[in-house]
Design a protein around this motif. Structure first.
Motif, PDB file in Angstrom:
ATOM      1  N   LEU A  55       0.816  -1.208   0.000  1.00  0.00           N
ATOM      2  CA  LEU A  55       0.000   0.000   0.000  1.00  0.00           C
ATOM      3  C   LEU A  55       0.851   1.261   0.000  1.00  0.00           C
ATOM      4  N   LYS A  56       0.416   2.236  -0.790  1.00  0.00           N
ATOM      5  CA  LYS A  56       1.059   3.538  -0.801  1.00  0.00           C
ATOM      6  C   LYS A  56       0.423   4.460   0.255  1.00  0.00           C
ATOM      7  N   ILE A  60      -7.248   5.523   5.793  1.00  0.00           N
ATOM      8  CA  ILE A  60      -8.521   5.451   5.092  1.00  0.00           C
ATOM      9  C   ILE A  60      -9.119   6.836   4.895  1.00  0.00           C
ATOM     10  N   PHE A  61      -8.920   7.727   5.841  1.00  0.00           N
ATOM     11  CA  PHE A  61      -9.415   9.098   5.690  1.00  0.00           C
ATOM     12  C   PHE A  61      -8.803   9.744   4.459  1.00  0.00           C
ATOM     13  N   GLN A  62      -7.509   9.558   4.286  1.00  0.00           N
ATOM     14  CA  GLN A  62      -6.814  10.159   3.138  1.00  0.00           C
ATOM     15  C   GLN A  62      -7.298   9.548   1.831  1.00  0.00           C
ATOM     16  N   CYS A  63      -7.538   8.232   1.830  1.00  0.00           N
ATOM     17  CA  CYS A  63      -8.026   7.576   0.610  1.00  0.00           C
ATOM     18  C   CYS A  63      -9.403   8.102   0.218  1.00  0.00           C
ATOM     19  N   ILE A  78       0.739  -2.966 -13.993  1.00  0.00           N
ATOM     20  CA  ILE A  78       0.304  -3.316 -12.644  1.00  0.00           C
ATOM     21  C   ILE A  78       0.944  -4.653 -12.273  1.00  0.00           C
ATOM     22  N   SER A  79       1.389  -4.783 -11.052  1.00  0.00           N
ATOM     23  CA  SER A  79       2.010  -6.024 -10.607  1.00  0.00           C
ATOM     24  C   SER A  79       0.941  -7.048 -10.235  1.00  0.00           C
ATOM     25  N   LEU A  80       1.338  -8.312 -10.207  1.00  0.00           N
ATOM     26  CA  LEU A  80       0.410  -9.374  -9.831  1.00  0.00           C
ATOM     27  C   LEU A  80      -0.010  -9.218  -8.369  1.00  0.00           C
ATOM     28  N   ALA A  81       0.896  -8.742  -7.539  1.00  0.00           N
ATOM     29  CA  ALA A  81       0.554  -8.516  -6.131  1.00  0.00           C
ATOM     30  C   ALA A  81      -0.505  -7.429  -5.990  1.00  0.00           C
ATOM     31  N   GLU A  82      -0.412  -6.396  -6.814  1.00  0.00           N
ATOM     32  CA  GLU A  82      -1.411  -5.321  -6.779  1.00  0.00           C
ATOM     33  C   GLU A  82      -2.768  -5.827  -7.272  1.00  0.00           C
ATOM     34  N   LEU A  83      -2.748  -6.612  -8.342  1.00  0.00           N
ATOM     35  CA  LEU A  83      -3.996  -7.180  -8.841  1.00  0.00           C
ATOM     36  C   LEU A  83      -4.616  -8.118  -7.800  1.00  0.00           C
ATOM     37  N   SER A  84      -3.791  -8.900  -7.145  1.00  0.00           N
ATOM     38  CA  SER A  84      -4.264  -9.798  -6.095  1.00  0.00           C
ATOM     39  C   SER A  84      -5.011  -9.032  -5.011  1.00  0.00           C
ATOM     40  N   TYR A  85      -4.441  -7.915  -4.616  1.00  0.00           N
ATOM     41  CA  TYR A  85      -5.060  -7.066  -3.591  1.00  0.00           C
ATOM     42  C   TYR A  85      -6.394  -6.496  -4.074  1.00  0.00           C
ATOM     43  N   LEU A  86      -6.438  -5.990  -5.307  1.00  0.00           N
ATOM     44  CA  LEU A  86      -7.667  -5.408  -5.837  1.00  0.00           C
ATOM     45  C   LEU A  86      -8.792  -6.445  -5.926  1.00  0.00           C
ATOM     46  N   ALA A 210      -9.516   0.985  -2.764  1.00  0.00           N
ATOM     47  CA  ALA A 210      -8.315   0.157  -2.863  1.00  0.00           C
ATOM     48  C   ALA A 210      -7.363   0.711  -3.905  1.00  0.00           C
ATOM     49  N   GLY A 211      -7.913   1.161  -5.030  1.00  0.00           N
ATOM     50  CA  GLY A 211      -7.067   1.772  -6.050  1.00  0.00           C
ATOM     51  C   GLY A 211      -6.355   2.997  -5.515  1.00  0.00           C
ATOM     52  N   GLU A 212      -7.063   3.822  -4.761  1.00  0.00           N
ATOM     53  CA  GLU A 212      -6.455   5.018  -4.190  1.00  0.00           C
ATOM     54  C   GLU A 212      -5.358   4.650  -3.198  1.00  0.00           C
ATOM     55  N   SER A 213      -5.552   3.572  -2.459  1.00  0.00           N
ATOM     56  CA  SER A 213      -4.527   3.153  -1.500  1.00  0.00           C
ATOM     57  C   SER A 213      -3.250   2.692  -2.185  1.00  0.00           C
ATOM     58  N   LEU A 214      -3.349   2.333  -3.485  1.00  0.00           N
ATOM     59  CA  LEU A 214      -2.179   1.965  -4.295  1.00  0.00           C
ATOM     60  C   LEU A 214      -1.727   3.106  -5.192  1.00  0.00           C
ATOM     61  N   ASP A 215      -2.370   4.246  -5.063  1.00  0.00           N
ATOM     62  CA  ASP A 215      -2.122   5.412  -5.911  1.00  0.00           C
ATOM     63  C   ASP A 215      -2.408   5.080  -7.377  1.00  0.00           C
ATOM     64  N   MET A 216      -3.471   4.317  -7.591  1.00  0.00           N
ATOM     65  CA  MET A 216      -3.931   3.980  -8.937  1.00  0.00           C
ATOM     66  C   MET A 216      -5.187   4.769  -9.256  1.00  0.00           C
ATOM     67  N   GLY A 217      -5.473   4.889 -10.554  1.00  0.00           N
ATOM     68  CA  GLY A 217      -6.695   5.522 -11.004  1.00  0.00           C
ATOM     69  C   GLY A 217      -7.764   4.493 -11.301  1.00  0.00           C
ATOM     70  N   VAL A 218      -8.986   4.793 -10.897  1.00  0.00           N
ATOM     71  CA  VAL A 218     -10.139   3.923 -11.144  1.00  0.00           C
ATOM     72  C   VAL A 218     -11.270   4.773 -11.703  1.00  0.00           C
TER      73      VAL A 218
END
Length: 255
Positions: A55-56, A60-63, A78-86, A210-218
Protein backbone atom coordinates in the motif's frame (compact mmCIF):
# COMPACT_ATOMS: atom_id res chain seq x y z
CA UNK A 1 -44.27 11.16 -12.70
CA UNK A 2 -45.21 10.18 -16.24
CA UNK A 3 -42.46 8.39 -18.12
CA UNK A 4 -40.32 8.02 -14.98
CA UNK A 5 -42.91 6.17 -12.90
CA UNK A 6 -41.76 2.59 -13.44
CA UNK A 7 -38.09 3.38 -12.91
CA UNK A 8 -38.74 5.50 -9.81
CA UNK A 9 -40.86 2.79 -8.26
CA UNK A 10 -38.05 0.32 -8.86
CA UNK A 11 -35.84 2.46 -6.62
CA UNK A 12 -38.28 2.11 -3.72
CA UNK A 13 -38.33 -0.68 -1.18
CA UNK A 14 -40.80 -3.43 -2.08
CA UNK A 15 -39.84 -5.85 0.66
CA UNK A 16 -43.46 -5.95 1.87
CA UNK A 17 -44.34 -7.95 -1.27
CA UNK A 18 -42.39 -10.91 0.07
CA UNK A 19 -45.01 -11.40 2.80
CA UNK A 20 -47.42 -12.68 0.16
CA UNK A 21 -44.87 -14.65 -1.88
CA UNK A 22 -43.57 -18.15 -1.30
CA UNK A 23 -39.97 -17.92 -2.46
CA UNK A 24 -38.11 -20.80 -4.08
CA UNK A 25 -36.16 -21.14 -0.84
CA UNK A 26 -39.43 -21.54 1.08
CA UNK A 27 -40.57 -24.12 -1.49
CA UNK A 28 -37.52 -26.20 -0.68
CA UNK A 29 -35.97 -25.82 -4.10
CA UNK A 30 -32.18 -26.28 -4.11
CA UNK A 31 -30.08 -23.18 -3.60
CA UNK A 32 -28.17 -22.20 -6.75
CA UNK A 33 -24.43 -22.60 -6.69
CA UNK A 34 -22.74 -19.52 -5.30
CA UNK A 35 -19.74 -19.63 -7.65
CA UNK A 36 -19.70 -20.47 -11.33
CA UNK A 37 -18.13 -23.80 -12.21
CA UNK A 38 -15.11 -24.18 -14.44
CA UNK A 39 -13.11 -26.93 -16.10
CA UNK A 40 -10.48 -28.11 -13.57
CA UNK A 41 -8.08 -28.68 -16.47
CA UNK A 42 -8.15 -24.96 -17.30
CA UNK A 43 -5.14 -22.72 -16.85
CA UNK A 44 -5.19 -21.42 -13.27
CA UNK A 45 -2.84 -18.70 -12.05
CA UNK A 46 -2.30 -18.56 -8.30
CA UNK A 47 -2.32 -15.05 -6.87
CA UNK A 48 0.17 -13.74 -4.31
CA UNK A 49 -0.92 -13.62 -0.69
CA UNK A 50 -2.55 -10.29 0.04
CA UNK A 51 -0.36 -7.99 2.11
CA UNK A 52 -0.64 -4.42 3.33
CA UNK A 53 3.05 -3.97 2.53
CA UNK A 54 2.25 -2.88 -1.04
CA UNK A 55 0.00 0.00 0.00
CA UNK A 56 1.06 3.54 -0.80
CA UNK A 57 -1.58 4.96 1.56
CA UNK A 58 -2.80 3.22 4.70
CA UNK A 59 -4.87 6.11 6.02
CA UNK A 60 -8.52 5.45 5.09
CA UNK A 61 -9.42 9.10 5.69
CA UNK A 62 -6.81 10.16 3.14
CA UNK A 63 -8.03 7.58 0.61
CA UNK A 64 -11.61 8.78 0.92
CA UNK A 65 -10.60 12.43 0.66
CA UNK A 66 -8.35 11.85 -2.37
CA UNK A 67 -10.67 9.50 -4.29
CA UNK A 68 -11.61 10.68 -7.76
CA UNK A 69 -12.71 9.04 -11.01
CA UNK A 70 -9.46 8.88 -12.98
CA UNK A 71 -9.60 8.43 -16.76
CA UNK A 72 -5.98 9.06 -17.71
CA UNK A 73 -3.39 6.36 -17.08
CA UNK A 74 0.33 5.91 -17.45
CA UNK A 75 1.82 3.05 -19.43
CA UNK A 76 3.24 1.47 -16.26
CA UNK A 77 2.21 -2.15 -15.71
CA UNK A 78 0.30 -3.32 -12.64
CA UNK A 79 2.01 -6.02 -10.61
CA UNK A 80 0.41 -9.37 -9.83
CA UNK A 81 0.55 -8.52 -6.13
CA UNK A 82 -1.41 -5.32 -6.78
CA UNK A 83 -4.00 -7.18 -8.84
CA UNK A 84 -4.26 -9.80 -6.10
CA UNK A 85 -5.06 -7.07 -3.59
CA UNK A 86 -7.67 -5.41 -5.84
CA UNK A 87 -9.45 -8.72 -6.38
CA UNK A 88 -9.40 -9.62 -2.69
CA UNK A 89 -10.73 -6.19 -1.71
CA UNK A 90 -13.66 -6.45 -4.15
CA UNK A 91 -14.71 -10.12 -3.82
CA UNK A 92 -12.27 -11.85 -1.49
CA UNK A 93 -13.61 -14.50 0.89
CA UNK A 94 -12.88 -13.90 4.57
CA UNK A 95 -14.84 -16.79 6.07
CA UNK A 96 -17.79 -19.18 5.77
CA UNK A 97 -20.62 -20.19 8.08
CA UNK A 98 -22.02 -23.64 8.90
CA UNK A 99 -24.44 -23.40 5.98
CA UNK A 100 -21.57 -22.80 3.59
CA UNK A 101 -22.38 -19.14 2.94
CA UNK A 102 -19.32 -17.03 2.27
CA UNK A 103 -18.37 -13.88 4.10
CA UNK A 104 -16.55 -11.46 1.83
CA UNK A 105 -14.77 -8.14 1.93
CA UNK A 106 -17.96 -6.42 0.70
CA UNK A 107 -21.45 -6.51 2.21
CA UNK A 108 -24.16 -8.38 0.32
CA UNK A 109 -27.89 -8.88 0.90
CA UNK A 110 -28.40 -12.26 2.53
CA UNK A 111 -24.88 -13.35 1.55
CA UNK A 112 -26.26 -14.20 -1.89
CA UNK A 113 -23.20 -12.85 -3.78
CA UNK A 114 -24.61 -12.94 -7.30
CA UNK A 115 -21.45 -11.59 -8.93
CA UNK A 116 -18.56 -13.00 -10.94
CA UNK A 117 -15.50 -10.89 -11.73
CA UNK A 118 -14.23 -10.95 -15.32
CA UNK A 119 -11.08 -9.10 -16.27
CA UNK A 120 -9.85 -7.53 -19.48
CA UNK A 121 -6.14 -7.73 -18.75
CA UNK A 122 -3.91 -5.61 -20.93
CA UNK A 123 -0.91 -4.59 -18.83
CA UNK A 124 -0.17 -6.81 -15.84
CA UNK A 125 3.35 -8.08 -15.20
CA UNK A 126 3.64 -11.77 -16.11
CA UNK A 127 0.13 -12.18 -17.55
CA UNK A 128 -0.82 -12.71 -21.17
CA UNK A 129 -3.26 -10.18 -22.60
CA UNK A 130 -6.75 -11.62 -22.59
CA UNK A 131 -9.88 -12.44 -20.62
CA UNK A 132 -9.72 -13.89 -17.13
CA UNK A 133 -12.13 -14.67 -14.30
CA UNK A 134 -11.43 -14.39 -10.59
CA UNK A 135 -11.87 -17.55 -8.49
CA UNK A 136 -12.55 -16.26 -4.97
CA UNK A 137 -12.49 -19.63 -3.20
CA UNK A 138 -9.01 -20.38 -4.54
CA UNK A 139 -7.93 -16.72 -4.70
CA UNK A 140 -6.68 -17.41 -8.20
CA UNK A 141 -7.20 -16.36 -11.81
CA UNK A 142 -8.88 -18.54 -14.41
CA UNK A 143 -7.48 -17.80 -17.87
CA UNK A 144 -10.41 -17.93 -20.27
CA UNK A 145 -8.96 -16.97 -23.64
CA UNK A 146 -6.53 -14.59 -25.37
CA UNK A 147 -8.13 -11.69 -27.20
CA UNK A 148 -6.59 -10.10 -30.25
CA UNK A 149 -6.91 -6.31 -30.33
CA UNK A 150 -8.27 -6.39 -26.80
CA UNK A 151 -7.94 -2.63 -26.42
CA UNK A 152 -10.00 -1.96 -29.55
CA UNK A 153 -12.68 -4.46 -28.55
CA UNK A 154 -12.91 -2.90 -25.09
CA UNK A 155 -13.18 0.52 -26.69
CA UNK A 156 -16.07 -0.69 -28.86
CA UNK A 157 -17.87 -2.17 -25.86
CA UNK A 158 -17.56 0.94 -23.72
CA UNK A 159 -19.21 3.15 -26.34
CA UNK A 160 -18.89 6.94 -26.41
CA UNK A 161 -17.63 7.93 -22.97
CA UNK A 162 -18.25 11.51 -21.85
CA UNK A 163 -15.43 13.72 -20.51
CA UNK A 164 -12.52 11.70 -21.97
CA UNK A 165 -13.45 9.46 -24.93
CA UNK A 166 -11.75 6.07 -25.43
CA UNK A 167 -10.09 6.05 -22.00
CA UNK A 168 -10.97 2.42 -21.26
CA UNK A 169 -8.66 1.02 -23.92
CA UNK A 170 -5.71 2.77 -22.22
CA UNK A 171 -6.32 1.11 -18.85
CA UNK A 172 -4.13 -1.70 -17.54
CA UNK A 173 -7.15 -3.73 -16.44
CA UNK A 174 -10.88 -3.36 -16.83
CA UNK A 175 -13.08 -5.17 -14.33
CA UNK A 176 -16.40 -6.48 -15.68
CA UNK A 177 -18.82 -7.76 -13.03
CA UNK A 178 -21.58 -10.11 -14.08
CA UNK A 179 -24.63 -11.00 -12.05
CA UNK A 180 -26.45 -14.32 -11.86
CA UNK A 181 -29.76 -12.96 -10.55
CA UNK A 182 -31.27 -16.28 -9.47
CA UNK A 183 -28.74 -16.54 -6.64
CA UNK A 184 -30.69 -13.68 -5.05
CA UNK A 185 -34.11 -14.38 -6.58
CA UNK A 186 -34.09 -17.82 -4.93
CA UNK A 187 -34.14 -16.09 -1.55
CA UNK A 188 -35.71 -12.67 -2.21
CA UNK A 189 -37.90 -13.21 -5.30
CA UNK A 190 -39.09 -9.83 -6.69
CA UNK A 191 -37.08 -7.93 -4.07
CA UNK A 192 -33.80 -9.32 -5.41
CA UNK A 193 -33.10 -6.88 -8.20
CA UNK A 194 -32.80 -3.66 -6.26
CA UNK A 195 -30.54 -5.50 -3.80
CA UNK A 196 -28.28 -6.64 -6.64
CA UNK A 197 -27.75 -3.08 -7.83
CA UNK A 198 -27.01 -1.87 -4.32
CA UNK A 199 -24.56 -4.70 -3.74
CA UNK A 200 -22.57 -4.10 -6.93
CA UNK A 201 -22.12 -0.49 -5.78
CA UNK A 202 -20.40 -1.78 -2.66
CA UNK A 203 -17.97 -3.70 -4.84
CA UNK A 204 -17.03 -0.79 -7.06
CA UNK A 205 -16.57 1.61 -4.15
CA UNK A 206 -14.16 -0.86 -2.56
CA UNK A 207 -12.26 -0.90 -5.85
CA UNK A 208 -12.09 2.91 -5.85
CA UNK A 209 -10.70 3.07 -2.31
CA UNK A 210 -8.32 0.16 -2.86
CA UNK A 211 -7.07 1.77 -6.05
CA UNK A 212 -6.46 5.02 -4.19
CA UNK A 213 -4.53 3.15 -1.50
CA UNK A 214 -2.18 1.96 -4.29
CA UNK A 215 -2.12 5.41 -5.91
CA UNK A 216 -3.93 3.98 -8.94
CA UNK A 217 -6.70 5.52 -11.00
CA UNK A 218 -10.14 3.92 -11.14
CA UNK A 219 -13.20 4.92 -13.14
CA UNK A 220 -16.57 3.16 -13.04
CA UNK A 221 -18.28 2.52 -16.37
CA UNK A 222 -22.05 2.42 -16.61
CA UNK A 223 -22.23 3.17 -20.35
CA UNK A 224 -21.53 0.01 -22.35
CA UNK A 225 -22.92 -2.19 -25.10
CA UNK A 226 -24.79 -4.91 -23.20
CA UNK A 227 -25.09 -7.45 -26.00
CA UNK A 228 -21.53 -6.94 -27.20
CA UNK A 229 -19.89 -7.45 -23.82
CA UNK A 230 -22.09 -10.43 -22.93
CA UNK A 231 -21.34 -12.09 -26.26
CA UNK A 232 -17.63 -11.41 -25.98
CA UNK A 233 -17.48 -12.95 -22.50
CA UNK A 234 -19.66 -15.86 -23.67
CA UNK A 235 -22.52 -15.11 -21.27
CA UNK A 236 -26.11 -15.98 -22.15
CA UNK A 237 -27.36 -12.47 -21.37
CA UNK A 238 -30.30 -13.77 -19.34
CA UNK A 239 -29.21 -16.08 -16.54
CA UNK A 240 -25.86 -14.26 -16.38
CA UNK A 241 -24.96 -10.85 -17.79
CA UNK A 242 -22.58 -7.97 -17.19
CA UNK A 243 -23.94 -5.31 -14.84
CA UNK A 244 -21.02 -2.92 -14.25
CA UNK A 245 -17.45 -2.23 -15.41
CA UNK A 246 -14.51 -0.24 -14.09
CA UNK A 247 -11.19 0.72 -15.65
CA UNK A 248 -7.98 0.64 -13.60
CA UNK A 249 -4.48 1.92 -14.34
CA UNK A 250 -1.48 3.59 -12.80
CA UNK A 251 -1.93 7.33 -12.48
CA UNK A 252 0.00 9.63 -14.73
CA UNK A 253 2.66 11.51 -12.82
CA UNK A 254 1.84 15.14 -12.15
CA UNK A 255 4.18 17.65 -13.73
Amino acid sequence: MGKYEVERNFLKSNFYKLKSIKTDKMKGLPQPEGIKRYNPDSKIISLPTVSADILKKQDIFQCIEDRRSIRQYSEEAISLAELSYLLWVTQGITGTNKAGLTFRTVPCSGATHTFETYLFIMNVVGLEKGIYRYLPMEHALLFLFPLEDIDKKLDEISLEQPFIPHFTKKSAITFAWSTTPYRSEWKFDVSAHKKILIDVGHICENLYLAGESLDMGVCAIGIYDQDAVDNLLQLDGDEEFIIYLAAVGKKKSKR
